[in-house]
Design an enzyme around this catalytic site. Sequence first.
Site, mmCIF file in Angstrom:
data_model
loop_
_atom_site.group_PDB
_atom_site.id
_atom_site.type_symbol
_atom_site.label_atom_id
_atom_site.label_comp_id
_atom_site.label_asym_id
_atom_site.label_seq_id
_atom_site.Cartn_x
_atom_site.Cartn_y
_atom_site.Cartn_z
ATOM 1 N N ARG A 52 0.859 -1.174 0.000
ATOM 2 C CA ARG A 52 0.000 0.000 0.000
ATOM 3 C C ARG A 52 0.898 1.228 0.000
ATOM 4 N NH1 ARG A 52 2.434 1.896 3.605
ATOM 5 N NH2 ARG A 52 0.855 3.485 3.845
ATOM 6 N N GLY A 53 0.248 2.414 -0.032
ATOM 7 C CA GLY A 53 1.033 3.639 -0.193
ATOM 8 C C GLY A 53 1.064 3.970 -1.684
ATOM 9 N N ALA A 54 0.757 5.227 -2.003
ATOM 10 C CA ALA A 54 0.529 5.578 -3.407
ATOM 11 C C ALA A 54 1.682 5.180 -4.350
ATOM 12 C CB ALA A 54 0.229 7.073 -3.498
ATOM 13 N N ARG A 89 -7.582 -0.260 -6.575
ATOM 14 C CA ARG A 89 -7.807 0.801 -5.586
ATOM 15 C C ARG A 89 -8.082 2.106 -6.343
ATOM 16 N NH1 ARG A 89 -4.175 1.162 -0.423
ATOM 17 N NH2 ARG A 89 -6.085 2.154 0.323
ATOM 18 N N GLN A 200 -1.933 2.429 10.055
ATOM 19 C CA GLN A 200 -0.651 2.480 9.333
ATOM 20 C C GLN A 200 0.403 3.266 10.111
ATOM 21 O OE1 GLN A 200 -3.647 3.014 7.940
ATOM 22 N NE2 GLN A 200 -3.682 2.524 5.766
ATOM 23 N N ASP A 241 -2.109 10.970 -1.782
ATOM 24 C CA ASP A 241 -2.410 9.915 -2.753
ATOM 25 C C ASP A 241 -2.849 10.484 -4.092
ATOM 26 O OD1 ASP A 241 -2.904 8.790 0.090
ATOM 27 O OD2 ASP A 241 -2.549 7.057 -1.200
ATOM 28 N N ASN A 251 -5.427 12.577 1.014
ATOM 29 C CA ASN A 251 -4.556 11.670 1.767
ATOM 30 C C ASN A 251 -5.417 10.859 2.732
ATOM 31 O OD1 ASN A 251 -1.810 10.767 2.302
ATOM 32 N ND2 ASN A 251 -2.005 11.763 4.297
ATOM 33 N N LYS A 252 -4.778 10.020 3.484
ATOM 34 C CA LYS A 252 -5.473 9.123 4.422
ATOM 35 C C LYS A 252 -6.490 9.858 5.276
ATOM 36 C CE LYS A 252 -5.189 5.631 4.518
ATOM 37 N NZ LYS A 252 -6.102 4.714 3.824
HETATM 38 O O1 MRU Z 1 -4.445 3.240 2.290
HETATM 39 P P1 MRU Z 1 -2.960 3.435 2.182
HETATM 40 O O2 MRU Z 1 -2.201 2.850 3.316
HETATM 41 O O3 MRU Z 1 -2.439 3.003 0.838
HETATM 42 O O4 MRU Z 1 -2.805 4.992 2.264
HETATM 43 C C1 MRU Z 1 -1.523 5.554 2.225
HETATM 44 C C2 MRU Z 1 -1.515 6.989 2.493
HETATM 45 O O5 MRU Z 1 -2.502 7.651 2.638
HETATM 46 C C3 MRU Z 1 -0.190 7.611 2.473
HETATM 47 O O6 MRU Z 1 -0.130 8.658 3.385
HETATM 48 C C4 MRU Z 1 0.029 8.068 1.062
HETATM 49 O O7 MRU Z 1 0.133 7.030 0.172
HETATM 50 C C5 MRU Z 1 1.030 9.089 0.959
HETATM 51 S S1 MRU Z 1 2.381 8.922 -0.085
HETATM 52 C C6 MRU Z 1 3.435 7.767 0.343
#
Ligand code: MRU
Length: 362
Positions: A52-54, A89, A200, A241, A251-252
């Site tokens: 996960r993470g963009a 996603r 996370q 993201d 973002n999250k």
């Molecule tokens: O749902 P996730 O864990 O994929 O979400 C990740 C985030 O929101 C991060 O903060 C985001 O990807 C920022 S860039 C690395």
Amino acid sequence: MKIDGVSHRTIWPTTDGAVEVIDQTLLPHRFAVRRLETLEDVAQAISTMVVRGAPLIGATAAWGMAIAMRADPSDAALDAAHGRLLRTRPTAVNLRWALDRMRARLAPLAPADRAAAARHEAASICDEDVAVCEAIGEHGSTLIAQRHRQTGGTVNVLTHCNAGWLATVDWGTALAPIYKAHDAGIPVHVWVDETRPRNQGASLTAYELGAHGVSHTVIADNVGGHLMQHGRVDMCIVGTDRTTRRGDVCNKIGTYLKALAAHANGVPFHVALPHSTIDWTIEDGVREIPIEERDATELTHMTGRLPDGSLATVEIVAPGSPAANYAFDVTPAHLVTSLVTERGICPATAEGLAGLFPARGG
Ligand code: MRU
């Protein structure tokens, strides 16, 4: 980055055509490597958040295309792989960016040449992500160094979710400036939002900061405003993201509330991002970014480690209570102090982004 002295990226190819990733659903309790052999393995790993993470979602999808081309390099398989991975996603735009780049590279080639070219392109996407994130770290660390020069003391940074090396191929986005500052000897301490519902922050950010020796404290998601009122946060740095061309950032879930609290308390709110996170096709993040809604069990249940070391999932909500699990929110550009990119730091405005990325920003 290093875990127990051993350098790791979050994703790497094997010599037999597969790809391996760190299984992030098991961290921080177990460090396990997961092998992905088929397009479906890759799609499942992204949608279940093994990765996960963009930026890492984009990199993994690129390897998914490479795996698909090895199995069947036809035009139909190319389109099918692109479509299957794009559905995994909806919010992080790096996914579409990476898939479009792979398709643009592969579609003009003869099918017989696609598998090798796909592996090469996926590897390039990963290598570029590492370089880009390191550059974000270099630029962002100047903000931390500047604050340290002003106060002469430890710089307290609040972050939300995980935008560290686990969210990218290496270095991270929001955490890269922290690693760079720490490595340069600047005293830095990180307030780590736990980041419900999937935690996370508590599970991943605290883990990777600890592994690198960075001072940090895990806090409940509701604590940030209190700390800011009492002058205990020098700046917030978060990832994104999807960033619109005028600088709205998605973002999250919970990021928006931190930005509001930062604005009310005069705390700088910085957002770190690679160019692959900018969606130049949209302007108004609140109206135009699709917000992922995930399974309610992520909210109604929690997983942790029992004293005997085994992992267990427990229910924390009264059975039958409906729950809604929105995974992201949008912070409007006017709440963002600056955007930290691999090309430098700019205001969260259309002009700011276009100045750094003239080819895409007009
Ligand atoms: O749902 P996730 O864990 O994929 O979400 C990740 C985030 O929101 C991060 O903060 C985001 O990807 C920022 S860039 C690395």
